[in-house]
Design a protein around this motif. Structure first.
Motif, PDB file in Angstrom:
ATOM      1  N   TRP A 149       0.842  -1.195   0.000  1.00  0.00           N
ATOM      2  CA  TRP A 149       0.000   0.000   0.000  1.00  0.00           C
ATOM      3  C   TRP A 149       0.880   1.250   0.000  1.00  0.00           C
ATOM      4  O   TRP A 149       1.739   1.399   0.870  1.00  0.00           O
ATOM      5  CB  TRP A 149      -0.864   0.031   1.259  1.00  0.00           C
ATOM      6  N   THR A 186       0.133   5.223   0.133  1.00  0.00           N
ATOM      7  CA  THR A 186      -0.936   6.226   0.240  1.00  0.00           C
ATOM      8  C   THR A 186      -0.346   7.605   0.486  1.00  0.00           C
ATOM      9  O   THR A 186       0.586   7.767   1.293  1.00  0.00           O
ATOM     10  CB  THR A 186      -1.905   5.866   1.384  1.00  0.00           C
ATOM     11  N   GLU A 187      -0.903   8.573  -0.223  1.00  0.00           N
ATOM     12  CA  GLU A 187      -0.448   9.956  -0.058  1.00  0.00           C
ATOM     13  C   GLU A 187      -0.898  10.466   1.304  1.00  0.00           C
ATOM     14  O   GLU A 187      -2.080  10.412   1.636  1.00  0.00           O
ATOM     15  CB  GLU A 187      -1.021  10.841  -1.171  1.00  0.00           C
ATOM     16  N   THR A 188       0.056  10.935   2.065  1.00  0.00           N
ATOM     17  CA  THR A 188      -0.274  11.488   3.383  1.00  0.00           C
ATOM     18  C   THR A 188       0.657  12.659   3.647  1.00  0.00           C
ATOM     19  O   THR A 188       1.446  13.030   2.781  1.00  0.00           O
ATOM     20  CB  THR A 188      -0.148  10.392   4.470  1.00  0.00           C
ATOM     21  N   LEU A 198     -10.638   1.311   0.743  1.00  0.00           N
ATOM     22  CA  LEU A 198      -9.406   2.080   0.493  1.00  0.00           C
ATOM     23  C   LEU A 198      -9.148   3.113   1.598  1.00  0.00           C
ATOM     24  O   LEU A 198      -8.968   4.303   1.353  1.00  0.00           O
ATOM     25  CB  LEU A 198      -9.469   2.785  -0.868  1.00  0.00           C
ATOM     26  N   LYS A 239      -7.115   4.985   4.466  1.00  0.00           N
ATOM     27  CA  LYS A 239      -5.740   5.292   4.866  1.00  0.00           C
ATOM     28  C   LYS A 239      -5.552   4.921   6.328  1.00  0.00           C
ATOM     29  O   LYS A 239      -6.518   4.653   7.036  1.00  0.00           O
ATOM     30  CB  LYS A 239      -5.448   6.787   4.664  1.00  0.00           C
ATOM     31  N   ASN A 298      -1.504   7.633  -5.073  1.00  0.00           N
ATOM     32  CA  ASN A 298      -2.143   6.610  -4.240  1.00  0.00           C
ATOM     33  C   ASN A 298      -2.242   5.323  -5.041  1.00  0.00           C
ATOM     34  O   ASN A 298      -2.852   5.307  -6.127  1.00  0.00           O
ATOM     35  CB  ASN A 298      -3.566   7.053  -3.858  1.00  0.00           C
ATOM     36  N   HIS A 299      -1.660   4.238  -4.547  1.00  0.00           N
ATOM     37  CA  HIS A 299      -1.799   2.979  -5.268  1.00  0.00           C
ATOM     38  C   HIS A 299      -1.520   1.784  -4.368  1.00  0.00           C
ATOM     39  O   HIS A 299      -0.855   1.903  -3.346  1.00  0.00           O
ATOM     40  CB  HIS A 299      -0.899   2.937  -6.507  1.00  0.00           C
TER      41      HIS A 299
END
Length: 820
Positions: A69, A71-73, A188, A190, A258-259
């Motif tokens: 995973w 994820t943009e954070t 999905l 986060k 995000n992927h």
């Protein structure tokens, strides 16, 4: 709309395992991977072989599913820490909301029932409303599967590359307050998110507001012609070095969106697979005369069979996909470009799934891997399939509470790094000493300012010896002692002064005697035993005299007065002959340091006296480094100060940092002291640090080569691009590996043009090395800057607003307003 629980393929979660409605058993691990940009070519090959060995242990009819995973954070600053200093607060503000890709890696091992019907695009449990389990789970089979999984886990852990942690029932299924991995995948979510979203699969795959795109590698024709454990990363490579990253890294940490990267390896019955392929080869043989494509396919199948049998390879089925998403419709088009570009780096062709996307997405649900549509897989060998596994994660912070704030190389996200204590605990190093090398303009002074400030704020006693006023701003900011020489304000010390709690012990007496002998005798002039005894007695009696007369201030002047008024009589009474101790000669030679003499200021200071307890001391030697009288005295006092701290401050971290001044110190008969310092400082919870510009300085000085380089387990290099054509000599001298050489020469080659920073290479004992960003807030920059014009401006604002802190705060605010 259908409620998701009606088609949920999970029957139960128990015993830390997921049981599907079809009787498939899945166990899950959270995996901790090596950090990106830290592995060598040999490491990648060993890592790749480890994965092959581990997966080979899994039983027939099992599935290895690795799910990464990304994820943009954004970084969340901590403003609540009570001991945050002015610069620490400005750093928190600067990095607050800094975007980066958070990475989590999960490994799912699934065992299918023996007689389970294979899924395909036509038959899948997402299309059926109710499913009846075909068999009940046999506890013996479950335990056999757990044994295989345990061996798999042990091989990965023993390799040192991956650590695994088995997920519990609560982590799999979730609780009332915390979503599990199943829920997280469905919606999905986060890290820390609890939102439940609608899932749309009719016209497009959409989860809540997130528009999803699925790109697959499911056909042998779309795969690269060659694959391996690693590829070259051109951004960091040079003409002389090739910088390695994992083969699948372009689909991992280097894909900026995000992927989720899903990697499947299906372990089937190998003899059955080979039998099926033999039948396929015969079919193609009979059809080969009708079409050239059939003849080519026959030869390819034949080659595959020959390799499987001749080289004992394990045939498997594999599938890889990237599920990318964005809530911004404008970004959806860009997603395809990003993924296509990433796959192009691997020489693969992307295929965007449309109608089949919901099925492939659904089979990625933890526990539902056995329902993967097998017509979307391809035949390959385990060796090739393992090349497509993502091997790396982003930079991790040290567990240790002590450390320095650096930046992650990709995003600049703050990373807390311990380069002193943790490396010793992990066995990378045996001492805390550091050797820093960087040419002018490489950001060397900037880095050392940042390191020194970080250490100081965590309670370290710092002694700096400098020849370029690099630490003036920082010293003023923390309120330390700054010793420098000018005609108006000459350098002043008082070695005779005893601070509160200090006593005249043997060490203190020895340091004063060493100083007095250095002032009295020339370098090549020996002293006699009687002279040494006479000076020792003089000091003892002088301090007894001070105890009896508290109104007398201890300094060289009062010591000189005591010698003239009292000690001459003591010598006369003791019938000490002139040849044993010539006090007249002693007083005459030391007269320039007595009141009215040329250097009467040097040893009679009345302020900045408590050097033992002062935590930040800078000795600026630029104006005295060539002075024949002052320089030897100053160096002796510096050494005495640090040795006193080293021995008397128990349990407190000490640091001495020698900038270019070490060259002069090494010449002035202090070479042996440097050797002693570097060898013994580790025993006293201390570290000695030497900073130099030119590699020639090291080569030309045997002291540095033997004492400093060999006793500095932490080597820190800044931009060496100007030396890249003669770096082999530096590599040999510092004992750097080829991996470390590639890392050093990759520095600052692909910096983010929107941000101002330099990179730094840190090697710990030759076993662990990384390149970090040294990125700081504007306030920190103004405190560290060595640019004359900027220093002058900081000084003007400090005078105008009453303190350096207020001056820097106002100046930084004005500069930000100008740039906005």
């Amino acid at each position: 709309m259908t409620a998701i629980e009606k088609i949920m393929p999970i029957s139960t979660v128990e015993h830390n395992a997921i049981v599907s409605a079809q009787g498939d058993i899945t166990i899950a691990y959270e995996a901790s991977l090596p950090e990106i940009f830290t592995l060598s070519d040999r490491d990648y090959e060993a890592y790749h072989q480890t994965l092959i060995k581990a997966i080979k242990l899994l039983p027939v009819n099992s599935i290895f599913h690795k799910q990464d995973w990304f994820t943009e954070t954004s970084y969340k600053a901590n403003f609540e820490t009570e001991d945050n200093s002015f610069l620490s607060r400005s750093s928190e503000r600067f990095f607050n909301e800094r975007p980066y890709l958070d990475h989590r890696c999960y490994i799912f091992l699934t065992k299918k029932p023996k007689d389970r019907k294979l899924s395909s695009s036509v038959y899948s449990n997402i299309l059926r409303k109710s499913i009846v389990p075909q068999q009940t789970v046999n506890p013996v089979l479950f335990n056999d599967f757990l044994d295989s999984a345990g061996q798999f886990e042990r091989i990965l852990k023993d390799s040192g590359f991956i650590t695994l942690r088995r997920l519990t029932d609560e982590e799999l299924a979730g609780t009332g307050n915390r979503p599990g991995i199943i829920e997280k995948y469905c919606f999905l979510q986060k890290e820390g998110e609890k939102t439940i979203r609608d899932v749309h699969i009719k016209d497009e795959l959409r989860i809540g507001e997130a528009h999803c795109k699925l790109f697959t590698l499911s056909d042998a024709e779309d795969l690269p012609a060659l694959c391996g454990s690693r590829i070259n990363y051109d951004k960091y490579s040079t003409d002389r070095t090739k910088f390695s990253i994992g083969f699948a890294s372009p689909l991992g940490q280097l894909l900026p969106c995000n992927h989720v990267y899903n990697q499947y390896v299906f372990i089937e019955d190998a003899p059955k697979t080979l039998k099926r392929l033999e039948a396929k080869k015969l079919r193609l043989q009979s059809l080969s005369s009708y079409s050239r494509e059939n003849a080519i396919s026959r030869d390819a199948t034949n080659d595959f069979l020959n390799e499987a049998i001749g080289q004992q390879r394990l045939p498997v089925k594999a599938h890889f996909n990237v599920l990318a998403w964005s809530e911004d419709e404008a970004e959806i088009k860009d997603l395809k470009n990003k993924v296509s570009s990433a796959l192009a780096q691997m020489d693969a062709t992307p295929k965007e799934e449309t109608d089949g996307a919901p099925q492939i997405w659904w089979s990625g649900l933890p526990g539902n891997q056995a329902d993967f549509p097998m017509n979307d897989t391809f035949d390959t060998f385990l060796e090739q399939a393992s090349c497509f596994l993502n091997l790396e994660t982003n930079y991790r912070s040290s567990i240790s509470p002590f450390g320095i704030r650096f930046g992650d190389r990709l995003s600049g996200r703050p990373v807390h790094t311990d380069i002193s204590d943790e490396p010793i605990k992990l066995g990378y190093t045996t001492n805390r000493n550091k050797f820093i090398i960087g040419p002018s303009g490489s950001g060397k002074s900037f880095f050392t300012n940042h390191m020194v400030r970080s250490y100081y704020e965590q309670g370290t006693h710092v002694v700096l010896v400098d020849v370029g006023h690099s630490y003036k701003g920082l010293c003023d900011l923390v309120g330390g002692y700054y010793f420098t020489y000018s005609e108006k304000d000459p350098i002043k010390f008082n070695p005779f002064y005893l601070t509160d709690g200090d006593v005249l012990d043997t060490e203190k007496k020895e340091s004063i005697k060493t100083l007095l002998l250095a002032l009295w005798k020339k370098d090549d002039e020996p002293f006699t035993r009687s002279e040494y005894v006479a000076l020792s007695n003089a000091l003892t009696l002088y301090y007894q005299h001070l105890d009896a007369h508290s109104e007398i201030f201890p300094c060289f002047n009062s010591f000189y007065d005591y010698l003239m008024e009292h000690y001459m009589q003591v010598l006369e009474n003791g019938k000490v002959k002139e040849k044993d101790f010539d006090i007249g000669n002693f007083l005459y030679v030391l007269n320039p340091y007595y009141k009215g003499g040329e250097y009467d200021y040097l040893l009679n200071a009345t302020e900045n006296l408590d050097l033992l307890n002062e935590r930040f001391i800078v000795f600026e030697l630029d104006a005295v480094k060539d002075h024949p009288i002052l320089f030897p005295v100053v160096t002796i006092i510096i050494m005495e100060v640090f040795i006193s701290k080293m021995r008397k401050l128990k349990g407190i971290r000490k640091m001495i940092l020698l900038e270019e001044a070490w060259k002069a110190i090494a010449k002035e008969g202090m070479a042996e002291y440097l050797k002693y310092l570097f060898k013994t400082v580790r025993k006293f919870f201390g570290e000695a640090i030497v900073v130099t510009q030119e590699i020639e300085d090291i080569i030309s000085s045997p002291i540095v080569k033997q004492a400093i380089v060999n006793n500095s387990d932490c080597k820190i290099l800044l931009d060496q691009s100007k030396y890249q054509n003669k770096f082999d000599a530096i590599q040999e001298l510092l004992g750097l590996t080829d991996k470390e050489k590639a890392q050093v020469l990759s520095m600052n080659k692909a910096n983010d043009p929107k941000r101002k920073y330099k990179e730094v290479f840190i090697s710990l004992g030759g076993q662990y090395s990384k390149v970090y960003r040294t990125e700081v807030s504007l306030e920190e920059y103004l405190a560290y800057t060595t640019e004359e014009s900027e220093k002058m401006k900081v000084q003007q604002y400090s005078e105008k607003y009453g303190s350096i802190q207020k001056g820097i705060a106002v100046l930084a605010s004005e500069l930000r307003n100008q740039n906005s």
